[in-house]
Design a protein around this motif. Structure first.
Motif, mmCIF file in Angstrom:
data_model
loop_
_atom_site.group_PDB
_atom_site.id
_atom_site.type_symbol
_atom_site.label_atom_id
_atom_site.label_comp_id
_atom_site.label_asym_id
_atom_site.label_seq_id
_atom_site.Cartn_x
_atom_site.Cartn_y
_atom_site.Cartn_z
ATOM 1 N N GLN A 119 17.303 -5.128 -1.990
ATOM 2 C CA GLN A 119 18.044 -4.081 -1.302
ATOM 3 C C GLN A 119 17.153 -2.875 -1.001
ATOM 4 O O GLN A 119 17.186 -2.308 0.078
ATOM 5 C CB GLN A 119 19.232 -3.660 -2.171
ATOM 6 N N ARG A 120 16.327 -2.494 -1.981
ATOM 7 C CA ARG A 120 15.464 -1.317 -1.777
ATOM 8 C C ARG A 120 14.328 -1.573 -0.802
ATOM 9 O O ARG A 120 13.945 -0.713 -0.032
ATOM 10 C CB ARG A 120 14.800 -0.930 -3.102
ATOM 11 N N MET A 121 13.736 -2.789 -0.878
ATOM 12 C CA MET A 121 12.456 -3.005 -0.197
ATOM 13 C C MET A 121 12.514 -4.042 0.913
ATOM 14 O O MET A 121 11.586 -4.144 1.699
ATOM 15 C CB MET A 121 11.399 -3.481 -1.203
ATOM 16 N N GLY A 122 13.602 -4.844 0.964
ATOM 17 C CA GLY A 122 13.647 -5.987 1.875
ATOM 18 C C GLY A 122 13.496 -5.629 3.342
ATOM 19 O O GLY A 122 12.775 -6.293 4.070
ATOM 20 N N ASP A 123 14.162 -4.565 3.762
ATOM 21 C CA ASP A 123 14.110 -4.173 5.183
ATOM 22 C C ASP A 123 13.599 -2.747 5.329
ATOM 23 O O ASP A 123 14.119 -1.955 6.114
ATOM 24 C CB ASP A 123 15.514 -4.265 5.804
ATOM 25 N N LEU A 124 12.581 -2.424 4.578
ATOM 26 C CA LEU A 124 12.068 -1.056 4.591
ATOM 27 C C LEU A 124 11.479 -0.712 5.965
ATOM 28 O O LEU A 124 10.802 -1.524 6.583
ATOM 29 C CB LEU A 124 10.991 -0.921 3.510
ATOM 30 N N GLN A 125 11.767 0.483 6.447
ATOM 31 C CA GLN A 125 11.231 0.943 7.733
ATOM 32 C C GLN A 125 9.711 1.102 7.624
ATOM 33 O O GLN A 125 9.179 1.289 6.528
ATOM 34 C CB GLN A 125 11.875 2.286 8.120
ATOM 35 N N PRO A 126 9.003 1.043 8.790
ATOM 36 C CA PRO A 126 7.539 1.049 8.751
ATOM 37 C C PRO A 126 6.935 2.188 7.917
ATOM 38 O O PRO A 126 5.912 2.010 7.282
ATOM 39 C CB PRO A 126 7.149 1.191 10.221
ATOM 40 N N LYS A 127 7.554 3.353 7.916
ATOM 41 C CA LYS A 127 6.954 4.456 7.160
ATOM 42 C C LYS A 127 7.641 4.697 5.820
ATOM 43 O O LYS A 127 7.337 5.656 5.116
ATOM 44 C CB LYS A 127 6.977 5.744 7.991
ATOM 45 N N GLY A 128 8.532 3.793 5.460
ATOM 46 C CA GLY A 128 9.279 3.998 4.215
ATOM 47 C C GLY A 128 8.458 3.652 2.992
ATOM 48 O O GLY A 128 7.653 2.728 3.007
ATOM 49 N N TYR B 196 4.772 2.188 -7.074
ATOM 50 C CA TYR B 196 5.250 2.495 -5.721
ATOM 51 C C TYR B 196 5.649 1.226 -4.981
ATOM 52 O O TYR B 196 5.319 0.112 -5.405
ATOM 53 C CB TYR B 196 4.148 3.218 -4.928
ATOM 54 N N TYR B 197 6.367 1.416 -3.872
ATOM 55 C CA TYR B 197 6.569 0.309 -2.929
ATOM 56 C C TYR B 197 6.528 0.860 -1.507
ATOM 57 O O TYR B 197 6.848 2.013 -1.261
ATOM 58 C CB TYR B 197 7.871 -0.444 -3.194
ATOM 59 N N GLY B 198 6.086 0.002 -0.607
ATOM 60 C CA GLY B 198 6.019 0.340 0.808
ATOM 61 C C GLY B 198 6.551 -0.829 1.621
ATOM 62 O O GLY B 198 7.046 -1.808 1.049
ATOM 63 N N PRO B 199 6.400 -0.760 2.957
ATOM 64 C CA PRO B 199 6.988 -1.799 3.815
ATOM 65 C C PRO B 199 6.452 -3.209 3.531
ATOM 66 O O PRO B 199 7.167 -4.185 3.738
ATOM 67 C CB PRO B 199 6.609 -1.350 5.228
ATOM 68 N N ARG C 186 0.836 -1.205 0.000
ATOM 69 C CA ARG C 186 0.000 0.000 0.000
ATOM 70 C C ARG C 186 0.863 1.243 0.000
ATOM 71 O O ARG C 186 2.013 1.234 0.440
ATOM 72 C CB ARG C 186 -0.956 0.018 1.195
ATOM 73 N N LEU C 187 0.254 2.311 -0.502
ATOM 74 C CA LEU C 187 0.920 3.607 -0.560
ATOM 75 C C LEU C 187 0.214 4.550 0.391
ATOM 76 O O LEU C 187 -1.012 4.514 0.489
ATOM 77 C CB LEU C 187 0.818 4.154 -1.994
ATOM 78 N N VAL C 188 0.999 5.375 1.118
ATOM 79 C CA VAL C 188 0.365 6.452 1.886
ATOM 80 C C VAL C 188 0.088 7.558 0.880
ATOM 81 O O VAL C 188 0.997 8.260 0.444
ATOM 82 C CB VAL C 188 1.284 6.945 3.022
ATOM 83 N N GLY C 189 -1.152 7.677 0.450
ATOM 84 C CA GLY C 189 -1.526 8.616 -0.609
ATOM 85 C C GLY C 189 -2.442 7.918 -1.595
ATOM 86 O O GLY C 189 -2.739 6.744 -1.447
#
Ligand SMILES: [Zn+2]
Length: 346
Positions: free
Chosen positions: A70-79, A88-91, A15-18
């Motif tokens: 690398q970009r998405m594997g360990d994304l922070q909760p608000k990243g 888009y990508y999210g956590p 999901r995307l914030v937006g």
């Protein structure tokens, strides 16, 4: 004969914030509609699973997969971020994408080995615009291509039919020089992503194994029905696949605002029924479809066909668009289909 259905919470985590049309509410609406329908208890649930590296590497390059991790594997909760202007990508995206490809694989393998079962993988993010090394058009991993490659690895013949309103350019790119997988795409043309002309028929070993049916804006039931009769079904019968995978996008629905086609839910049912008549081992994988009532209505309509395995005129009593009025396909589409028949030796 059984109908398998596969979906899960993991697909709602992308999901995307937006604001974005490819949002979890699409799939949630489908699952809610199924839960509230008379179809509950009439199919088997198959739990989602991740795709393995081996499965992904048959279709995607190692550097591309490493970049996604690398970009998405360990994304922070608000990243969150973007892989292209639309994608888009999210956590929750990395897990959703891995599970979408893996679930399509698992279902396709299950159906390929069956004596005639069918199924629908209700997954997201969608996949058919993703190429071997690039995310595009809301798609990260090409779910249907990964599933096709998995079935092919078992020695079976696989065909892909893509009725999403957009050209399945990623799937075409992956198999254009291959020759072991037949890829048929019906799409609005000219339209996003710009590719998908009738003259694009594959290259080298793949020549003749790519079939593009570029339909003009405003095409509806009569045009799709004639395209199936004149081109899709004859090409499929000639190829004689052991299993058919469907890139099942429902954004060609008259109510869908992302495109300009005039299909209704019964047109999708009729199309799926005609594919079932060629090969009962049929696996649908969700692609687009952005109207939150037209999408669930279309999925339910198709599920009824899968469960009952009946064609138009059967107990379902379909009323495809335009047919009651005896509407004929447009002359423009008749000419196009004539050209395609010549191009593909039909
Ligand atoms: Zn689409």
């Amino acid at each position: 004969m059984k109908t398998y259905l596969s979906s899960g919470e993991v697909f709602l985590g992308h999901r995307l914030v937006g604001e974005h049309p490819e949002r979890p509410e699409r799939l949630q609406a489908v699952l809610t509609a199924i839960d509230g329908s008379d179809l509950v208890g009439r199919f088997r649930w198959l739990p989602p699973r991740r795709a393995t590296d081996e499965e992904l590497l048959r279709v995607h390059t190692a550097p591309y997969l490493a970049d996604l991790r690398q970009r998405m594997g360990d994304l922070q909760p608000k990243g969150q971020g973007w892989l292209d202007p639309d994608t888009y990508y999210g956590p929750g995206t990395y897990q959703a994408a891995l599970h979408a490809a893996g679930t399509a694989c698992e279902l396709a393998l299950r159906i390929a080995e069956s004596s005639g079962d069918n199924g629908f993988a209700l997954v997201r993010p969608p996949g058919h615009h993703a190429s071997s090394d690039r995310a595009m058009g809301f798609c990260l991993l090409n779910n249907v291509a990964v599933a096709a490659a998995a079935v092919r690895a078992t020695g079976r013949r696989v065909a892909i039919v893509d009725f999403d309103v957009h050209h399945g350019n990623g799937t075409e790119e992956i198999f254009a020089r291959d020759g072991s997988v037949l890829v048929i795409s019906l799409h609005q043309f000219p339209f996003y992503p710009g590719s998908g002309a009738a003259t694009a028929i594959g290259e080298g070993n793949g020549r003749g194994f790519i079939v593009n049916i570029p339909l003009p804006e405003g095409s509806a039931g009569p045009e799709y029905k004639l395209a199936c009769k004149r081109v899709v079904l004859p090409v499929l019968r000639r190829f004689a696949p052991d299993v058919i995978l469907v890139s099942a996008g429902f954004d060609g629905h008259a109510q869908d605002s992302l495109a300009g086609m005039g299909l209704v839910e019964d047109d999708y049912a009729a199309m799926v029924a005609s594919l079932l008549a060629v090969q009962s081992r049929l696996v649908l994988v969700l692609e687009g479809g952005y109207h939150t009532s037209a999408l669930p209505a279309s999925v339910l309509s198709v599920l009824r066909v899968l469960i009952d395995a009946t064609g138009p005129g059967g107990p379902g009593g379909y009323r495809p668009s335009g047919h009651d009025a005896g509407t004929a396909a447009s002359d423009e589409v008749r000419r196009l289909l004539g050209e395609l028949q010549k191009l593909h030796g039909l």
